[in-house]
Scaffold this active site. Sequence first.
Site, PDB file in Angstrom:
ATOM      1  N   LYS A   1      55.629  31.296  69.086  1.00 11.67           N
ATOM      2  CA  LYS A   1      55.811  30.204  70.056  1.00 11.67           C
ATOM      3  C   LYS A   1      55.919  30.740  71.481  1.00 11.67           C
ATOM      4  O   LYS A   1      55.179  30.323  72.369  1.00 11.67           O
ATOM      5  CB  LYS A   1      57.062  29.384  69.687  1.00 11.67           C
ATOM      6  CG  LYS A   1      56.914  28.615  68.370  1.00 11.67           C
ATOM      7  CD  LYS A   1      58.111  27.776  68.050  1.00 11.67           C
ATOM      8  CE  LYS A   1      59.361  28.563  67.763  1.00 11.67           C
ATOM      9  NZ  LYS A   1      59.292  29.430  66.569  1.00 11.67           N
ATOM     10  N   VAL A   2      56.834  31.679  71.694  1.00 13.48           N
ATOM     11  CA  VAL A   2      57.009  32.197  73.052  1.00 13.48           C
ATOM     12  C   VAL A   2      55.793  33.017  73.468  1.00 13.48           C
ATOM     13  O   VAL A   2      55.247  32.841  74.564  1.00 13.48           O
ATOM     14  CB  VAL A   2      58.301  33.046  73.166  1.00 13.48           C
ATOM     15  CG1 VAL A   2      58.458  33.589  74.582  1.00 13.48           C
ATOM     16  CG2 VAL A   2      59.540  32.230  72.776  1.00 13.48           C
TER      17      VAL A   2
ATOM     18  N   VAL B   1      61.679  40.037  76.388  1.00 12.90           N
ATOM     19  CA  VAL B   1      62.589  38.883  76.316  1.00 12.90           C
ATOM     20  C   VAL B   1      62.793  38.496  74.851  1.00 12.90           C
ATOM     21  O   VAL B   1      63.200  37.380  74.557  1.00 12.90           O
ATOM     22  CB  VAL B   1      62.084  37.655  77.131  1.00 12.90           C
ATOM     23  CG1 VAL B   1      62.134  37.904  78.606  1.00 12.90           C
ATOM     24  CG2 VAL B   1      60.718  37.205  76.679  1.00 12.90           C
TER      25      VAL B   1
ATOM     26  N   ARG C   1      64.122  40.800  71.579  1.00  9.40           N
ATOM     27  CA  ARG C   1      65.396  41.348  71.152  1.00  9.40           C
ATOM     28  C   ARG C   1      65.449  42.817  71.547  1.00  9.40           C
ATOM     29  O   ARG C   1      64.471  43.555  71.367  1.00  9.40           O
ATOM     30  CB  ARG C   1      65.565  41.245  69.627  1.00  9.40           C
ATOM     31  CG  ARG C   1      65.992  39.868  69.148  1.00  9.40           C
ATOM     32  CD  ARG C   1      67.403  39.521  69.637  1.00  9.40           C
ATOM     33  NE  ARG C   1      67.818  38.187  69.276  1.00  9.40           N
ATOM     34  CZ  ARG C   1      67.640  37.106  70.042  1.00  9.40           C
ATOM     35  NH1 ARG C   1      67.037  37.199  71.205  1.00  9.40           N
ATOM     36  NH2 ARG C   1      68.102  35.935  69.647  1.00  9.40           N
TER      37      ARG C   1
ATOM     38  N   GLU D   1      74.896  43.843  73.291  1.00 11.64           N
ATOM     39  CA  GLU D   1      75.041  42.903  74.408  1.00 11.64           C
ATOM     40  C   GLU D   1      76.499  42.515  74.582  1.00 11.64           C
ATOM     41  O   GLU D   1      77.129  42.106  73.604  1.00 11.64           O
ATOM     42  CB  GLU D   1      74.180  41.661  74.163  1.00 11.64           C
ATOM     43  CG  GLU D   1      72.696  42.005  74.225  1.00 11.64           C
ATOM     44  CD  GLU D   1      71.777  40.791  74.172  1.00 11.64           C
ATOM     45  OE1 GLU D   1      72.264  39.658  74.015  1.00 11.64           O
ATOM     46  OE2 GLU D   1      70.562  40.983  74.292  1.00 11.64           O
TER      47      GLU D   1
ATOM     48  N   HIS E   1      70.348  38.420  79.249  1.00 15.13           N
ATOM     49  CA  HIS E   1      69.902  37.518  78.176  1.00 15.13           C
ATOM     50  C   HIS E   1      69.834  36.067  78.688  1.00 15.13           C
ATOM     51  O   HIS E   1      70.522  35.179  78.199  1.00 15.13           O
ATOM     52  CB  HIS E   1      70.837  37.619  76.958  1.00 15.13           C
ATOM     53  CG  HIS E   1      70.171  37.170  75.675  1.00 15.13           C
ATOM     54  ND1 HIS E   1      70.480  37.702  74.452  1.00 15.13           N
ATOM     55  CD2 HIS E   1      69.224  36.234  75.440  1.00 15.13           C
ATOM     56  CE1 HIS E   1      69.754  37.109  73.510  1.00 15.13           C
ATOM     57  NE2 HIS E   1      68.988  36.209  74.095  1.00 15.13           N
ATOM     58  N   LEU E   2      68.978  35.885  79.659  1.00 12.37           N
ATOM     59  CA  LEU E   2      68.870  34.574  80.314  1.00 12.37           C
ATOM     60  C   LEU E   2      67.638  33.787  79.884  1.00 12.37           C
ATOM     61  O   LEU E   2      67.391  32.697  80.399  1.00 12.37           O
ATOM     62  CB  LEU E   2      68.792  34.768  81.843  1.00 12.37           C
ATOM     63  CG  LEU E   2      70.051  35.247  82.545  1.00 12.37           C
ATOM     64  CD1 LEU E   2      69.811  35.369  84.049  1.00 12.37           C
ATOM     65  CD2 LEU E   2      71.208  34.296  82.284  1.00 12.37           C
ATOM     66  N   GLY E   3      66.868  34.352  78.942  1.00 14.39           N
ATOM     67  CA  GLY E   3      65.587  33.737  78.582  1.00 14.39           C
ATOM     68  C   GLY E   3      65.694  32.246  78.279  1.00 14.39           C
ATOM     69  O   GLY E   3      64.849  31.452  78.688  1.00 14.39           O
TER      70      GLY E   3
HETATM   71  N1  LIG Z   1      65.538  36.088  75.638  1.00 12.64           N
HETATM   72  C1  LIG Z   1      65.800  34.904  75.160  1.00 12.64           C
HETATM   73  O1  LIG Z   1      66.702  34.231  75.594  1.00 12.64           O
HETATM   74  C2  LIG Z   1      64.942  34.370  74.073  1.00 12.64           C
HETATM   75  C3  LIG Z   1      64.623  33.016  74.023  1.00 12.64           C
HETATM   76  C4  LIG Z   1      63.818  32.547  72.985  1.00 12.64           C
HETATM   77  C5  LIG Z   1      63.385  33.429  72.015  1.00 12.64           C
HETATM   78  N2  LIG Z   1      63.759  34.712  72.072  1.00 12.64           N
HETATM   79  C6  LIG Z   1      63.312  35.663  71.079  1.00 12.64           C
HETATM   80  O2  LIG Z   1      61.918  35.784  71.160  1.00 12.64           O
HETATM   81  C7  LIG Z   1      61.380  36.113  69.898  1.00 12.64           C
HETATM   82  C8  LIG Z   1      60.213  35.198  69.601  1.00 12.64           C
HETATM   83  O3  LIG Z   1      60.633  33.857  69.545  1.00 12.64           O
HETATM   84  P1  LIG Z   1      59.608  32.730  69.071  1.00 12.64           P
HETATM   85  O4  LIG Z   1      60.286  31.439  69.228  1.00 12.64           O
HETATM   86  O5  LIG Z   1      58.295  32.941  69.721  1.00 12.64           O
HETATM   87  O6  LIG Z   1      59.503  33.086  67.534  1.00 12.64           O
HETATM   88  P2  LIG Z   1      58.254  32.856  66.604  1.00 12.64           P
HETATM   89  O7  LIG Z   1      58.762  32.991  65.224  1.00 12.64           O
HETATM   90  O8  LIG Z   1      57.564  31.596  66.968  1.00 12.64           O
HETATM   91  O9  LIG Z   1      57.276  34.059  66.936  1.00 12.64           O
HETATM   92  C9  LIG Z   1      57.497  35.360  66.521  1.00 12.64           C
HETATM   93  C10 LIG Z   1      56.156  35.951  66.182  1.00 12.64           C
HETATM   94  O10 LIG Z   1      56.331  37.333  65.934  1.00 12.64           O
HETATM   95  C11 LIG Z   1      55.413  37.685  64.924  1.00 12.64           C
HETATM   96  N3  LIG Z   1      55.746  38.948  64.317  1.00 12.64           N
HETATM   97  C12 LIG Z   1      56.566  39.197  63.267  1.00 12.64           C
HETATM   98  N4  LIG Z   1      56.561  40.505  62.998  1.00 12.64           N
HETATM   99  C13 LIG Z   1      55.743  41.090  63.874  1.00 12.64           C
HETATM  100  C14 LIG Z   1      55.324  42.424  64.107  1.00 12.64           C
HETATM  101  N5  LIG Z   1      55.775  43.434  63.339  1.00 12.64           N
HETATM  102  N6  LIG Z   1      54.465  42.672  65.095  1.00 12.64           N
HETATM  103  C15 LIG Z   1      54.000  41.667  65.866  1.00 12.64           C
HETATM  104  N7  LIG Z   1      54.350  40.382  65.706  1.00 12.64           N
HETATM  105  C16 LIG Z   1      55.216  40.096  64.723  1.00 12.64           C
HETATM  106  C17 LIG Z   1      55.459  36.511  63.998  1.00 12.64           C
HETATM  107  O11 LIG Z   1      54.312  36.455  63.179  1.00 12.64           O
HETATM  108  C18 LIG Z   1      55.531  35.361  64.947  1.00 12.64           C
HETATM  109  O12 LIG Z   1      54.252  34.840  65.218  1.00 12.64           O
HETATM  110  C19 LIG Z   1      62.549  36.006  68.940  1.00 12.64           C
HETATM  111  O13 LIG Z   1      63.083  37.259  68.712  1.00 12.64           O
HETATM  112  C20 LIG Z   1      63.550  35.181  69.675  1.00 12.64           C
HETATM  113  O14 LIG Z   1      64.848  35.433  69.246  1.00 12.64           O
HETATM  114  C21 LIG Z   1      64.508  35.208  73.086  1.00 12.64           C
HETATM  115  O1  LIG Z   2      66.799  33.629  70.262  1.00  9.44           O
HETATM  116  C1  LIG Z   2      67.040  32.852  71.159  1.00  9.44           C
HETATM  117  O2  LIG Z   2      66.942  31.623  71.034  1.00  9.44           O
HETATM  118  C2  LIG Z   2      67.406  33.390  72.490  1.00  9.44           C
HETATM  119  O3  LIG Z   2      67.638  34.728  72.439  1.00  9.44           O
HETATM  120  C3  LIG Z   2      68.484  32.648  73.157  1.00  9.44           C
HETATM  121  O4  LIG Z   2      69.746  33.142  72.838  1.00  9.44           O
HETATM  122  P1  LIG Z   2      71.016  32.446  73.477  1.00  9.44           P
HETATM  123  O5  LIG Z   2      71.169  31.132  72.800  1.00  9.44           O
HETATM  124  O6  LIG Z   2      72.156  33.340  73.186  1.00  9.44           O
HETATM  125  O7  LIG Z   2      70.746  32.270  74.915  1.00  9.44           O
END
Ligand SMILES: NC(=O)c1ccc[n+]([C@@H]2O[C@H](COP(=O)([O-])OP(=O)(O)OC[C@H]3O[C@@H](n4cnc5c(N)ncnc54)[C@H](O)[C@@H]3O)[C@@H](O)[C@H]2O)c1
Ligand SMILES: O=C(O)[C@H](O)COP(=O)(O)O
Length: 630
Positions: A237-238, A316, A318, A347, A366-368
């Site tokens: 998604k992201v 952004v 983990r 963290e 961790h502001l994503g």
């Molecule tokens: N920084 C933040 O505040 C923040 C906010 C939202 C999401 N996130 C993190 O971002 C990441 C992605 O979130 P998302 O909503 O897009 O999740 P998602 O499940 O939609 O996408 C993750 C993708 O990673 C792929 N994947 C799995 N293993 C893999 C590998 N070995 N190599 C390459 N790709 C691989 C999956 O197939 C999937 O398409 C998560 O770790 C989530 O926790 C962080």
């Molecule tokens: O995986 C997530 O959804 C993000 O890392 C957001 O984490 P947070 O809710 O602690 O901001």
Amino acid sequence: MASASSANTILTPPLTSSSSSSPSNKSSHLSFLNSSTSNISLKLSHSHSLSRPRSQSLVVANILKIVESPELSFSESRDLEFVSSKSKPTILVSEKLGEAGLELLRSFGNVDCSYNLSPDELCSKISLCDAMIVRSGTKVTRQVFEAAKGRLKVVGRAGVGIDNVDLQAATEFGCLVVNAPTANTIAAAEHGIALLASMARNVAQADASMKSGKWQRNKYVGVSLVGKTLAVMGFGKVGSEVARRAKGLGIHVIAHDPYAPADRARAIGVDLVSFDQAISTADFISLHMPLTPTTSKIFNDETFAKVKKGVRIINVARGGVIDEDALVRALDSGLVAQAALDVFTEEPPPSDSKLVQHENVTVTPHLGASTKEAQEGVAVEIAEAVVGALRGELSATAVNAPMVPAEVLSELAPYVVLAEKLGRLGVQSVAGGSGIKSVKVVYRSARDPDNLDTRLVRAMITKGIIEPISNSFINLVNADFTAKQKGLRITEERVVVDSSPDYPFDSIQLQISNVESKFASALLENGNISIEGRVKDGIPHLTRVGSFSVDVSLEGNLILCCQVDQPGMIGRVGNILGEHNVNVSFMSVGRTVKRTKAIMAIGVDEEPDKDTLKKIGEVPAIEEFVFLEL
Ligand SMILES: NC(=O)c1ccc[n+]([C@@H]2O[C@H](COP(=O)([O-])OP(=O)(O)OC[C@H]3O[C@@H](n4cnc5c(N)ncnc54)[C@H](O)[C@@H]3O)[C@@H](O)[C@H]2O)c1
Ligand SMILES: O=C(O)[C@H](O)COP(=O)(O)O
């Protein structure tokens, strides 16, 4: 006629339950998440009286709710009004959550917002909570589930990443984990792009420099984005939203994701490439994969050695997907020119972290997901998921349970009742001392075996078999795990039959092997206890016992008698029950050969007392009988 079959073996070692123990008088109602604290009762809308068969009504209501009302007749979930009988469920919110989500939670339960709890404080509080909502800052460890003492039924992750929740422990304890996977996607993608652009133009460093009184125009010459190659690692998604935005900036985007569909990438104009190809050709690498055992430290000395020299990395996702010490080395050697990091292995990271302090690194705490819009969205998304789960609804965002779409659930509803009742009948047919080790479930259906979703039905068979003889509480989350723990091996066989494909199952048969039977007539020639049921007009029926056909609705309780097939038997047994004020709801007689042996299946509204059962046993032509509680 059987034309195809497939078998699916799930579980192994022996179940050493004492099958002689009489089934506890537990409710036969079903629930997806049946709360041990079942403290809410249902007030029914009177606008929907019995418009569906009663048994189907019960399962619809009970799969969807955590509570069981003896008065329950029928209602869809939206027609039910929850009223507190003892107390409302308690929902612990351990990190800041948007107000709209809190409001929704408050309308349903008692909400305890306790932030910054230490692990010990969390453990001492959790046994008073039915659900908890966390973000990434709370570690929901095995100790937390142990301390919950079975009360915690739902963990809601207000966000995507569930790496801070011990999913294995949650499953073992029958606790559903749900997340809010969509509401912060755009926020995270925008933050990724913000970090990409600000890193390329040294915005953070230049800002800090200026605030310290300097004017360093030559030092902070940046790099342009247009025409550069960005590798998106994790095209979910992201990742795909980052790709979309990056393309708008004139960047050439490639992606690596072993599980992403190529057509989704093509639709955005992105080439899916191998890991090595991605990291060796990109000018920028943006990380968007989850932290799993496979992705942990996937960026390490070895991988940094393969990158295009001077690459810039954005994370952004983990912190744990990068070996942070290796990244410091790569930055020092110039293999990596810059990094922009929103997430860290620990963290908050230690204040003296070399990575955080590195002059070529831009950091955010961790502001994503931290935009007003995303936080409100996430709060509502998770509040709805947690409330739904507490009501017993199958969640669309369940992380550790199969997701069953609503339309499938509604179709399966009467079969789920049938499945649990067959399980209960099966376990009660087993004579004392011979524990159940192996159960085969045969599904007969006109549908393609590959399209037959049996998870829910199988879970309910497991529930029917295990719950009456143990203290275990079974739901869809822990059914397979608990069966395995108890040594119950369930195999499944799907047999295609020539019947109507409008119904998921024509019949469901349970065969229990290597046990003694309390009712010898339930044995097949192969020595297995066999009982089979069907759904007729939405009501589960017992249709076969051993090799005898019967037809009795599975409501109330059941007496099975095996007798010499001769006139007057129905009258005699009926009289005995009538004399003792036991109302017969159904009666059916089945035999294989005329005037030899027959089986009489009698549905009774009341439980006959010992004296009544003794009198039935004393009828000379009755060879054996068994009373079974449904
Ligand atoms: N920084 C933040 O505040 C923040 C906010 C939202 C999401 N996130 C993190 O971002 C990441 C992605 O979130 P998302 O909503 O897009 O999740 P998602 O499940 O939609 O996408 C993750 C993708 O990673 C792929 N994947 C799995 N293993 C893999 C590998 N070995 N190599 C390459 N790709 C691989 C999956 O197939 C999937 O398409 C998560 O770790 C989530 O926790 C962080
Ligand atoms: O995986 C997530 O959804 C993000 O890392 C957001 O984490 P947070 O809710 O602690 O901001």
